[in-house]
Design an enzyme around this catalytic site. Structure first.
Site, short mmCIF file in Angstrom:
data_model
loop_
_atom_site.label_atom_id
_atom_site.label_comp_id
_atom_site.label_asym_id
_atom_site.label_seq_id
_atom_site.Cartn_x
_atom_site.Cartn_y
_atom_site.Cartn_z
N GLU A 211 -10.90 -1.77 5.45
CA GLU A 211 -9.71 -2.26 6.13
C GLU A 211 -10.03 -3.09 7.36
OE1 GLU A 211 -5.36 -0.52 7.52
OE2 GLU A 211 -6.98 0.85 7.05
N SER B 55 4.37 -1.60 4.29
CA SER B 55 4.51 -2.99 4.77
C SER B 55 4.78 -3.94 3.61
CB SER B 55 3.24 -3.43 5.50
OG SER B 55 3.00 -2.61 6.62
N GLN C 144 0.84 -1.20 0.00
CA GLN C 144 0.00 0.00 0.00
C GLN C 144 0.87 1.24 0.00
OE1 GLN C 144 -3.65 0.27 2.50
NE2 GLN C 144 -2.57 1.86 3.61
N GLY C 145 0.79 2.06 -1.05
CA GLY C 145 1.56 3.28 -1.15
C GLY C 145 0.76 4.50 -0.77
N TYR C 146 0.53 4.66 0.52
CA TYR C 146 -0.24 5.81 1.03
C TYR C 146 0.67 6.81 1.75
CZ TYR C 146 -5.10 4.24 0.25
OH TYR C 146 -6.31 3.91 -0.29
N SER C 147 1.19 6.41 2.91
CA SER C 147 1.90 7.35 3.78
C SER C 147 3.18 7.88 3.12
CB SER C 147 2.26 6.67 5.11
OG SER C 147 1.10 6.34 5.83
#
Length: 401
Positions: free
Chosen positions: A254, A169, A134-137
Site C-alpha cells: 500500500e 472509497s 477495497q472491501g476490507y473494513s
C-alpha cells in the site's frame, strides 16, 4: 544507499515531462489539482478519461514486476518510478481514480494470483478501463481485520457473499471490489477461514452502495451491502482460506513510491500555508514561524525515511510512514486555519442557497485531515504492529472473540 537519479533516470524524466506536457492539456489541464484526498468526487468524468489516457501512454503499472509490455504497461526501475511519481505530483496532474487497482490489486495478483487471474484482470487496469475498490473494513472490524463477519458460501462454481463493508472509497464508481470474507467453518479462529475474492460490482439487487456524508460535505466513502452477491470460484486469490496472508500482503504494497508523490503534494500544501501566513501577517508570530520550520524539517525527514525503506525488507516501514505523515498532516491542517485568524472559520464568500456548504482549500484540509490518523489503520494499530512485529514486545492481551 544512493537514491540519486542517474543519467538513465534523467532521460526517463525527460520522456515523462514531454509526455505530460503533450497530453495534460484542455479539460485534463483544467482538472489539475482536483481529485486528491477530500476531493475525490471532483471532475470524475474527466479523471476517468484521463485514466484511459494514461493507459494508452503505458504509464499505468510501471512498477509492476512484469516483462516489458506484458500487460500494456511500460516498465521502470525503482528510481524511475520515483521520477514519474514526482513529475506527476509536481504538475498537480488530476488525482488518480485507478490507484486502488494499480497500486493494491495488481501487485497482489502478481504475488499471489494465478496466471489466468493476472491475464484477466491486469490488462483492463493497465488500460485505465477497470476501477477497483477495497472491501476490507466492516462495522466493528476496521483496523482489526481479523474480526470481519462478511460470509462467502460456496455455491457450485461460485461463492455467494452476504455482509456489509464500510468506508469503501469510490465504491460508487468502481467496477470491481476485492473482498475479504469468511469461507471457513463456523468457529474457526479469527485469522483462519478467510478468503480474498474478486467481486463484480454491477449486481443490481445483490450489491447496494450507500454514500457516507463527511464533515467536508462530500461522500467519497461508502457503505456496501452484499446480499447473495456472486463471485466466481476461479476468482479467489491465493486459494480458499488464504485470505489473511493475501490481505496482509496487499497492505505491504500500500505504501512505497506513492508515499514520495504524496509528500510532494504535502510540500505544496505547506507552501500555500506559508504564503498565507506571510500575506496575512501571521508569520510575524515567532510561534507560527517555528511551527512552519518544524513542519518543513519533518517533511524532509519523511522523504529520507521513505527513500531509505523503498528497497523493502523492513516490516515496520509502512507503519512508521503512516504514523509520521498522519500526525504531520493533521498539524498542517490546524495551522492552515489558524494562520487565517477569524477568517478561517468563515465561508469563501460566495454562499448560495443552492450550495450552502462551501469550504475553501484550507478548511477542507483541516476537516479531512482529522481522519488521517484513523483511516488506513489507526495510529494505535500501527504502534501495535511496530511493537509486536519489529521490536518483539509481548502481544497485547485479547479476550476470546
Amino acid at each position: 544507499m544512493d537514491f540519486g537519479p542517474g543519467p538513465e533516470d534523467e532521460a526517463f524524466r525527460a520522456r515523462a515531462r514531454e509526455w505530460l506536457a503533450e497530453h495534460l492539456t484542455g479539460a485534463y489541464a483544467a482538472a489539475a489539482g482536483h481529485g486528491g484526498p477530500g476531493g475525490e468526487h471532483e471532475r470524475m468524468d474527466v479523471r476517468r478519461a484521463w485514466e484511459r489516457e494514461l493507459g494508452r501512454g503505458g504509464w499505468i503499472g510501471i512498477g509492476w514486476d512484469t516483462a516489458p509490455g506484458a500487460y500494456g504497461n511500460r516498465t521502470a526501475t525503482l528510481t524511475q518510478q520515483v521520477v514519474w511519481a514526482e513529475e506527476y505530483a509536481r504538475l498537480r496532474a488530476p488525482g488518480r481514480v485507478g490507484h486502488i487497482g494499480e497500486k493494491l490489486l495488481a501487485p497482489t495478483l502478481l504475488a499471489y494470483g494465478t496466471q489466468e487471474q493476472k491475464d484477466a484482470f491486469l490488462p483492463p487496469v493497465a488500460r485505465g478501463e477497470a476501477l477497483w475498490c477495497q472491501g476490507y473494513s466492516e462495522p466493528g472490524a476496521g483496523s482489526d481485520l481479523a474480526g470481519v463477519r462478511t460470509v462467502a458460501e460456496r455455491d457450485g462454481d461460485a461463492y455467494r457473499i452476504s455482509g456489509q463493508k464500510v468506508w469503501t472509497s469510490l465504491a460508487h464508481e468502481a467496477d470491481w471490489c476485492f473482498v475479504l470474507a469468511r469461507t471457513g467453518p463456523p468457529g474457526a479462529r479469527r485469522h483462519e477461514g478467510l478468503s480474498f475474492l474478486l467481486v463484480p460490482m454491477d449486481q443490481p439487487g445483490r450489491i447496494e452502495v450507500r454514500p457516507i456524508r463527511q464533515l467536508t460535505g462530500t461522500a467519497e466513502f461508502n457503505e456496501v451491502f452484499f446480499d447473495g452477491a456472486r463471485a466466481d470460484a476461479a476468482h479467489v486469490v491465493g486459494g480458499e482460506g488464504a485470505g489473511w496472508r493475501v490481505a496482509m500482503g496487499l497492505l505491504g504494497f500500500e505504501r512505497g513510491v506513492s508515499t514520495l508523490a504524496q509528500q510532494i503534494a504535502f510540500a505544496a500544501e505547506l507552501a500555500d500555508v506559508a504564503r498565507q501566513a506571510v500575506r496575512g501577517g501571521a508569520a510575524d508570530d515567532p510561534v507560527v514561524r517555528t511551527e512552519l520550520a518544524e513542519l518543513w524539517a519533518e517533511l524532509r525527514v519523511m522523504r529520507w525515511n521513505a527513500l531509505r525503506t523503498l528497497g523493502g525488507g523492513d516490516p515496520g516501514a509502512p507503519s512508521v510512514a503512516k504514523l509520521l505523515w498522519g500526525g504531520w498532516h493533521q498539524r498542517l491542517g490546524r495551522l492552515a486555519v489558524r494562520v487565517r485568524g477569524a477568517r478561517g472559520a468563515a465561508g469563501p464568500g460566495d454562499w448560495s442557497a443552492d450550495d450552502p456548504y462551501r469550504l475553501d482549500a484550507a478548511q477542507r484540509l483541516f476537516l479531512f485531515s482529522r481522519a488521517d490518523t484513523i483511516y488506513g489503520g489507526s495510529d494505535e494499530i500501527q504502534r501495535n504492529i511496530i511493537a509486536e512485529r519489529v521490536l518483539g514486545l509481548p502481544r497485547e492481551a485479547r479476550g476470546p472473540r
